[in-house]
Enzyme design. Structure first.
Site, PDB file in Angstrom:
ATOM      1  N   ASP A  43      13.224  15.501   0.170  1.00 38.50           N
ATOM      2  CA  ASP A  43      12.916  15.881   1.646  1.00 38.50           C
ATOM      3  C   ASP A  43      14.147  16.565   2.232  1.00 38.50           C
ATOM      4  O   ASP A  43      15.269  16.273   1.975  1.00 38.50           O
ATOM      5  CB  ASP A  43      12.548  14.709   2.318  1.00 38.50           C
ATOM      6  N   HIS A  84       8.747  15.836   2.060  1.00 40.69           N
ATOM      7  CA  HIS A  84       8.535  15.655   3.450  1.00 40.69           C
ATOM      8  C   HIS A  84       7.373  14.952   3.703  1.00 40.69           C
ATOM      9  O   HIS A  84       6.380  15.584   3.402  1.00 40.69           O
ATOM     10  CB  HIS A  84       9.099  16.696   4.158  1.00 40.69           C
ATOM     11  N   SER A 144       8.400  12.421  11.010  1.00 44.57           N
ATOM     12  CA  SER A 144       9.185  13.759  11.086  1.00 44.57           C
ATOM     13  C   SER A 144       9.366  14.038  12.613  1.00 44.57           C
ATOM     14  O   SER A 144      10.484  12.730  13.304  1.00 44.57           O
ATOM     15  CB  SER A 144       8.333  14.954  10.763  1.00 44.57           C
TER      16      SER A 144
END
Length: 329
Positions: free
Chosen positions: A271, A301, A176
Site C-alpha cells: 500500500d 490499498h 483510506s
C-alpha cells in the site's frame, strides 16, 4: 499480524515485509489489479462527477457488490443541511454496538452505498449496526465540508444511539480517506466538545499526513489502486492550494493524540499509505492509547474490497476487534 496480547503493545515482525511472505493468492490478485487498471484511461482526465458515476456503475477499480437488502436510508442534521446516511443492522438480534463508518475515495469519490462487501460481513460477524455517512465530497465541497459532516454525524449518533439502537457501545472508522476522517472526528469531539464517546476506532489504510509520508512519496506510478500521483491530486482536490498541511485538523499525524480510544490499524505492505498506518499506530501508543496493528503481506490499498483469503482474514480481525470493545459507557 497477531496481537501481542497486551493492548498497549504491538510488535512488528520484519518477516511480514519480505517478498516470500506474500501468499500466492495475494500476488495473483495484485497482478490482476495492475493489469486491469493499467489498461484504463487516466482517471484524472475526467471530471470527478464522471468518475463517481463510473464507480456507481461498477466501472471503477473496485468490484460492485450487491447492496445489502437490510439497508435503510436516513438523513442526519448537519451544519449546512441534511447529511445522507445508510443504516445496516442485524435482523436476528439487537445490535451489540454501532459502527459509524466513513467511506474512502480520496475525499473526492465514493459513496455510502458502495462498500457493502466490507460492511455486510462486519455486521454479520460482529453483531454491530453500521451507520455509513455520505459526507460532502471535494472539489465541489472542499475542506472543511467533509469533516464537518462527519463531526455532525458523530454528534447525532451520540444523541440518538440509545433510542434508535438500544446501545451506547460505539465504534468509529473507515477506509483510506474515511480512516482519516474518523481520526479527525475523534480529535474534534475531544477538543471542540470535551467528549470521547467512542469505545474504539477501526482504521483501514488511512491517509494521516496530507504532505505525504515516505511510502506515499516513493511509491511511484504502479497502478495497484493508489499511486503517488493519486495521493497528491486527491489531497489537492480536498484542500485546494495554500492549506497548512501540518494543521492537525488536516493531517492528524501531527495532533496531540492523548485520550483517544483503542484502535485497530489495518494495512497491506504493498500500500502506498503503508507508512501512514505504521507511523500513526506508533504515535497512538506513544500517546498512551491502546492500539493493535494488522499488517497483511503484499496487501494492496484497501485490498479488503476484493474477494480473497486475505480479505476474509482481515475482516475477521476487524469484527473481533469490534466485539472485544469495552462495555457501554
Amino acid at each position: 499480524m497477531p496481537s501481542s496480547g497486551d493492548p498497549t503493545v504491538f510488535t512488528i515482525d520484519p518477516a511480514l515485509f519480505r517478498p516470500e511472505a506474500i501468499a500466492p493468492e495475494t500476488q495473483a490478485l495484485n497482478h490482476r489489479i495492475i493489469a486491469a487498471l493499467g489498461a484504463l484511461p487516466d482517471k484524472w482526465a475526467f471530471p470527478p462527477a464522471d468518475l463517481r458515476a463510473a464507480r456507481a456503475a461498477g466501472k471503477g477499480p473496485f468490484p460492485l457488490a450487491p447492496r445489502d437488502p437490510r439497508a435503510v436510508d436516513i438523513q442526519i442534521p448537519g451544519r449546512d443541511g441534511l447529511v445522507p446516511a445508510r443504516v445496516i443492522a442485524p435482523t436476528d438480534a439487537a445490535p451489540a454496538g454501532v459502527y459509524l463508518h466513513f467511506h474512502g475515495g480520496g475525499w473526492t469519490l465514493g459513496a455510502h452505498d458502495q462498500q457493502d462487501q466490507i460492511l455486510t460481513p462486519l455486521v454479520d460477524l460482529s453483531g454491530y449496526a453500521v451507520v455509513s455517512v455520505d459526507y460532502r465530497l471535494a472539489p465541489e465541497h472542499p475542506y472543511p465540508a467533509g469533516p464537518d459532516d462527519c463531526e455532525a454525524a458523530a454528534l447525532w449518533l451520540l444523541a440518538e444511539c440509545t433510542a434508535r439502537f438500544g446501545t451506547r457501545r460505539l465504534a468509529i472508522g473507515g477506509e483510506s480517506a474515511g480512516a482519516h476522517l474518523a481520526v479527525v472526528t475523534l480529535l474534534r469531539l475531544r477538543d471542540r466538545h470535551g467528549i470521547q464517546p467512542f469505545h474504539g476506532a477501526n482504521l483501514v489504510a488511512g491517509c494521516y499526513d496530507l504532505a505525504l509520508t515516505p511510502s506515499a512519496r516513493r511509491y511511484g506510478p504502479t497502478p495497484l489502486i493508489l499511486t503517488t500521483r493519486d495521493v497528491e491530486l486527491f489531497a489537492r482536490s480536498f484542500l485546494g492550494d495554500g492549506a497548512d498541511r501540518a494543521d492537525p485538523d488536516i493531517s492528524p499525524i501531527h495532533a496531540d493524540l492523548g485520550g483517544l480510544p483503542p484502535a485497530l490499524f489495518s494495512v497491506g505492505t504493498a500500500d502506498a499509505l503503508l507508512d501512514d498506518s505504521l507511523f500513526m499506530a506508533g504515535r497512538w501508543l506513544a500517546a498512551g492509547n491502546a492500539a493493535d496493528l494488522d499488517v497483511t503481506p503484499g496487501g494492496a490499498h484497501v485490498f479488503q474490497y476484493f474477494d480473497s483469503p486475505a480479505t476474509t482474514a482481515s475482516l475477521g480481525r476487524m469484527a473481533a476487534f469490534l466485539k472485544g470493545l469495552g462495555a457501554e459507557g
